[in-house]
Design a protein around this motif. Structure first.
Motif, mmCIF file in Angstrom:
data_model
loop_
_atom_site.group_PDB
_atom_site.id
_atom_site.type_symbol
_atom_site.label_atom_id
_atom_site.label_comp_id
_atom_site.label_asym_id
_atom_site.label_seq_id
_atom_site.Cartn_x
_atom_site.Cartn_y
_atom_site.Cartn_z
ATOM 1 N N VAL A 280 6.560 39.435 15.509
ATOM 2 C CA VAL A 280 7.736 39.761 16.507
ATOM 3 C C VAL A 280 6.905 39.653 17.804
ATOM 4 C CG1 VAL A 280 9.302 41.278 17.522
ATOM 5 C CG2 VAL A 280 9.288 40.922 15.205
ATOM 6 N N ILE A 281 7.387 39.429 18.912
ATOM 7 C CA ILE A 281 7.078 39.415 20.256
ATOM 8 C C ILE A 281 8.466 39.832 21.032
ATOM 9 C CG2 ILE A 281 6.250 38.250 22.551
ATOM 10 C CD1 ILE A 281 4.643 36.430 20.903
ATOM 11 N N ASN A 282 8.079 41.075 21.574
ATOM 12 C CA ASN A 282 9.282 41.588 22.141
ATOM 13 C C ASN A 282 9.149 41.609 23.915
ATOM 14 O OD1 ASN A 282 11.206 43.357 23.128
ATOM 15 N ND2 ASN A 282 11.383 44.815 21.578
ATOM 16 N N CYS A 283 10.014 40.876 24.182
ATOM 17 C CA CYS A 283 9.971 40.837 25.876
ATOM 18 C C CYS A 283 11.084 41.570 26.421
ATOM 19 C CB CYS A 283 10.085 39.220 26.168
ATOM 20 S SG CYS A 283 9.018 38.188 25.362
ATOM 21 N N PRO A 303 3.614 47.672 19.984
ATOM 22 C CA PRO A 303 2.583 48.445 20.592
ATOM 23 C C PRO A 303 2.424 48.126 21.974
ATOM 24 C CG PRO A 303 1.750 47.150 18.943
ATOM 25 C CD PRO A 303 3.216 46.954 18.825
ATOM 26 N N ASP A 304 2.463 46.794 22.110
ATOM 27 C CA ASP A 304 2.339 46.326 23.636
ATOM 28 C C ASP A 304 3.577 45.480 23.845
ATOM 29 O OD1 ASP A 304 1.418 45.573 25.918
ATOM 30 O OD2 ASP A 304 0.115 43.871 25.236
ATOM 31 N N GLU A 305 4.542 46.058 24.637
ATOM 32 C CA GLU A 305 5.654 45.449 24.922
ATOM 33 C C GLU A 305 5.464 44.185 26.107
ATOM 34 O OE1 GLU A 305 9.862 46.665 27.020
ATOM 35 O OE2 GLU A 305 9.905 47.381 24.777
ATOM 36 N N ALA A 306 5.937 43.087 26.164
ATOM 37 C CA ALA A 306 5.915 42.182 27.041
ATOM 38 C C ALA A 306 6.949 42.315 28.191
ATOM 39 C CB ALA A 306 5.907 40.929 26.506
ATOM 40 N N LEU A 307 6.760 41.674 29.374
ATOM 41 C CA LEU A 307 7.595 41.716 30.227
ATOM 42 C C LEU A 307 8.981 40.797 29.781
ATOM 43 C CD1 LEU A 307 5.520 41.633 33.402
ATOM 44 C CD2 LEU A 307 6.570 43.663 32.576
ATOM 45 N N PRO A 308 10.216 41.213 30.615
ATOM 46 C CA PRO A 308 11.187 40.068 30.139
ATOM 47 C C PRO A 308 10.759 38.713 30.730
ATOM 48 C CG PRO A 308 11.882 42.236 31.150
ATOM 49 C CD PRO A 308 10.284 42.260 31.380
ATOM 50 N N LEU A 309 11.582 37.789 30.255
ATOM 51 C CA LEU A 309 11.328 36.336 30.551
ATOM 52 C C LEU A 309 11.883 36.035 32.055
ATOM 53 C CD1 LEU A 309 12.696 34.773 27.047
ATOM 54 C CD2 LEU A 309 10.272 34.974 27.716
ATOM 55 N N GLY A 310 10.874 35.445 32.636
ATOM 56 C CA GLY A 310 11.189 35.026 34.096
ATOM 57 C C GLY A 310 10.492 36.142 35.005
ATOM 58 N N MET A 311 9.637 37.074 34.494
ATOM 59 C CA MET A 311 8.813 38.095 35.141
ATOM 60 C C MET A 311 7.383 37.734 34.453
ATOM 61 S SD MET A 311 11.430 41.200 35.243
ATOM 62 C CE MET A 311 10.354 42.372 36.335
ATOM 63 N N GLY A 312 7.169 36.818 33.903
ATOM 64 C CA GLY A 312 5.826 36.500 33.189
ATOM 65 C C GLY A 312 4.807 36.546 34.261
ATOM 66 N N SER A 313 4.918 36.156 35.630
ATOM 67 C CA SER A 313 4.022 35.797 36.517
ATOM 68 C C SER A 313 3.396 37.271 37.105
ATOM 69 C CB SER A 313 4.620 35.185 37.728
ATOM 70 O OG SER A 313 5.666 35.968 38.384
ATOM 71 N N LEU A 314 3.993 38.478 36.563
ATOM 72 C CA LEU A 314 3.744 39.737 37.254
ATOM 73 C C LEU A 314 2.438 40.314 36.167
ATOM 74 C CD1 LEU A 314 7.158 41.275 38.155
ATOM 75 C CD2 LEU A 314 5.601 40.214 39.635
ATOM 76 N N LYS A 315 2.418 39.599 35.265
ATOM 77 C CA LYS A 315 1.265 40.274 34.209
ATOM 78 C C LYS A 315 0.345 38.968 33.759
ATOM 79 C CE LYS A 315 0.705 42.764 29.779
ATOM 80 N NZ LYS A 315 1.892 43.465 28.600
ATOM 81 N N GLN A 323 3.339 42.746 13.446
ATOM 82 C CA GLN A 323 3.980 42.608 12.308
ATOM 83 C C GLN A 323 5.084 43.645 11.944
ATOM 84 O OE1 GLN A 323 3.109 39.646 10.777
ATOM 85 N NE2 GLN A 323 1.958 39.038 12.322
ATOM 86 N N ILE A 324 6.026 43.063 11.128
ATOM 87 C CA ILE A 324 6.943 43.810 10.582
ATOM 88 C C ILE A 324 7.124 43.710 9.260
ATOM 89 C CG2 ILE A 324 9.654 44.535 10.537
ATOM 90 C CD1 ILE A 324 9.975 44.096 13.438
ATOM 91 N N PRO A 325 6.753 44.523 8.219
ATOM 92 C CA PRO A 325 7.117 44.311 6.840
ATOM 93 C C PRO A 325 8.374 43.784 6.467
ATOM 94 C CG PRO A 325 6.872 46.648 7.025
ATOM 95 C CD PRO A 325 6.677 46.025 8.567
ATOM 96 N N PHE A 326 8.645 42.927 5.654
ATOM 97 C CA PHE A 326 9.770 42.176 5.402
ATOM 98 C C PHE A 326 9.843 42.021 3.837
ATOM 99 C CE2 PHE A 326 13.105 38.671 5.757
ATOM 100 C CZ PHE A 326 14.032 39.711 6.007
ATOM 101 N N GLU A 327 9.650 43.052 2.896
ATOM 102 C CA GLU A 327 9.640 42.726 1.381
ATOM 103 C C GLU A 327 10.805 42.653 0.877
ATOM 104 O OE1 GLU A 327 6.803 43.255 -0.092
ATOM 105 O OE2 GLU A 327 5.691 44.060 1.632
ATOM 106 N N PRO A 328 10.888 42.389 -0.482
ATOM 107 C CA PRO A 328 12.339 41.731 -0.919
ATOM 108 C C PRO A 328 13.168 43.139 -0.905
ATOM 109 C CG PRO A 328 10.483 40.952 -2.301
ATOM 110 C CD PRO A 328 9.768 41.796 -1.166
ATOM 111 N N GLY A 329 14.507 42.648 -0.350
ATOM 112 C CA GLY A 329 15.379 43.652 -0.538
ATOM 113 C C GLY A 329 15.539 44.427 1.078
ATOM 114 N N ASP A 330 14.595 44.198 1.785
ATOM 115 C CA ASP A 330 14.613 44.554 3.313
ATOM 116 C C ASP A 330 15.591 43.805 4.082
ATOM 117 O OD1 ASP A 330 12.702 46.348 2.363
ATOM 118 O OD2 ASP A 330 11.010 45.566 3.434
#
Length: 405
Positions: A280-283, A303-315, A323-330
């Motif tokens: 996952v990448i969270n913007c 742990p490190d949230e990215a800036l929203p799309l359209g504001m990437g030039s600021l970083k 990573q997010i665990p995704f086991e059977p049944g999750d």
């Protein structure tokens, strides 16, 4: 004393049991279908009542006038017939109702021997004027209804192009469900977006929310989805997809507009760990809610949230995936802020974690539909913001297959 306490406890639990049973019955698929049928039947019956209302009103006026005579001067009330006709009747029916009102006025005037009196003539002129105005109003209403039908058809076509139906299955054993509710009453689309594509690099998902509303937000959502559908197949890494989206928005956006989004990638790691995980990448987007098969629930904050799309030039640095665990049944629920920021009449936000049990249904789409229905019940009125939800469910492993392994 103990027996009294037992009786007291049972008396408290019985209503809860009946309440749970009632909620389960109201949430069942058959009950929802029955309620939709009643709603459609009720709407059709209301239209029929409105069409019959002018005749009923004129009949009542005629009966009362026959019984009371010219004393009360009820003939002007015959104009209510064509006036009510403009609400639900067409041009022909409205004209006929006006002619019927005029004929009743003549008949009642002859019966009461007041046909050629000035007030009767004025009443006939008033009925004629109301009929003409009602015909014009009915023509305008029909034209507006046709325009509204055209707008709805265009909105549905735009939705099919912009927000295409997602596959019910994505990858090996992954169920997908989606729900979208627009804040605009007559629209089907808005500034929220979602997409699920299966690529050589795995199943890739995006859920986003465009700043602002209206056609400008829809155009921006179209830019993001178009860039994502192309980059998801071309880019080997999820960071590359984010960069492509950033470049596309840089060319299109102006001022301080931005798009919050969360991108996810599901790849099989059986040869290494024997399980499945979600990258996952969270913007700048609300964190997804994870529902583990063992009943645990948590929000996967990055742990490190990215800036929203359209504001990437600021970083300067690239966004870091986690990573997010995704086991059977999750299950993993992606959503926009229109869900968690929905308020009821008292100002209380929608308690998404407390309603997570609604997602335990056998079918992912039915479970997500139950959550959406509960959200609308909580608000009790049209939403103030678009609300999109996308649910991923990892199919539980079969016991036989597990023992064989």
């Amino acid at each position: 004393m103990a027996r009294g306490e037992d009786r007291h406890d049972h008396s408290q639990t019985r209503p809860k049991g009946r309440l749970a049973a009632a909620r389960a019955a109201l949430g069942s698929t058959k009950t929802r279908a029955f309620l939709r049928l009643l709603t459609s039947v009720g709407a059709g019956r209301t239209q029929e009542i409105l069409r019959l209302l002018p005749f009923v009103v004129m009949a009542l006026v005629a009966l009362v006038d026959f019984g009371s005579g010219p004393t009360y001067g009820l003939l002007p009330l015959l104009a209510l017939g064509p006036a009510f006709a403009s609400v639900a009747c067409g041009l022909g029916r409205t004209t006929v109702i006006g002619l019927v009102a005029m004929a009743l006025c003549v008949v009642l005037g002859l019966y009461n021997d007041i046909l050629w009196m000035p007030r009767t003539n004025i009443t006939m002129v008033a009925i004629l004027g109301v009929t003409v105005a009602s015909v014009l109003a009915s023509a305008g209403r029909l034209r507006h209804e046709r325009q509204l039908a055209d707008v709805r058809s265009v909105a549905e076509a735009a939705q099919r192009v912009l927000l295409r139906p997602v596959p019910r299955r994505a990858g090996p054993g992954i169920g997908v469900a989606v729900s979208y509710t627009s804040a605009t009453a007559e629209a089907r689309i808005g500034g929220d977006l979602y997409e699920v594509v299966t690529t050589p690099h795995g199943v890739r998902v995006i859920v986003g929310d465009v700043q602002g509303k209206g056609l400008e937000a829809v155009e921006t959502a179209a830019v993001v989805l178009g860039a994502f559908r192309e980059a998801a197949h071309d880019e080997a890494k999820l960071q590359g997809v984010v960069s492509r989206l950033e470049n596309a928005l840089t060319r299109e956006l102006s001022g301080e507009q931005f798009v919050t989004a969360i991108l996810a990638e599901i790849t099989e790691l059986a040869e290494i760990t024997g399980d499945t995980s979600i990258t996952v990448i969270n913007c700048g987007h609300p964190a997804p809610m994870v529902l583990a098969a063992d009943g645990r629930r948590w929000f996967a904050d990055p742990p490190d949230e990215a800036l929203p799309l359209g504001m990437g030039s600021l970083k300067a640095s690239e966004p870091e995936p986690h990573q997010i665990p995704f086991e059977p049944g999750d299950q993993v629920l992606f959503y926009t802020d229109g869900v968690i920021e929905a308020r009821d009449g008292t100002g209380q936000f929608y308690p998404l974690p407390a309603r997570a049990y609604l997602l335990n249904g056998a079918d992912p789409q039915h479970a997500l539909d139950a959550l959406r229905a509960d959200l609308l019940r909580h608000v009790g009125r049209p939403l103030s913001d678009d609300a999109a939800m996308l649910l991923l469910r990892q199919r539980a492993a079969c016991p036989a297959a597990s023992s064989a392994a």
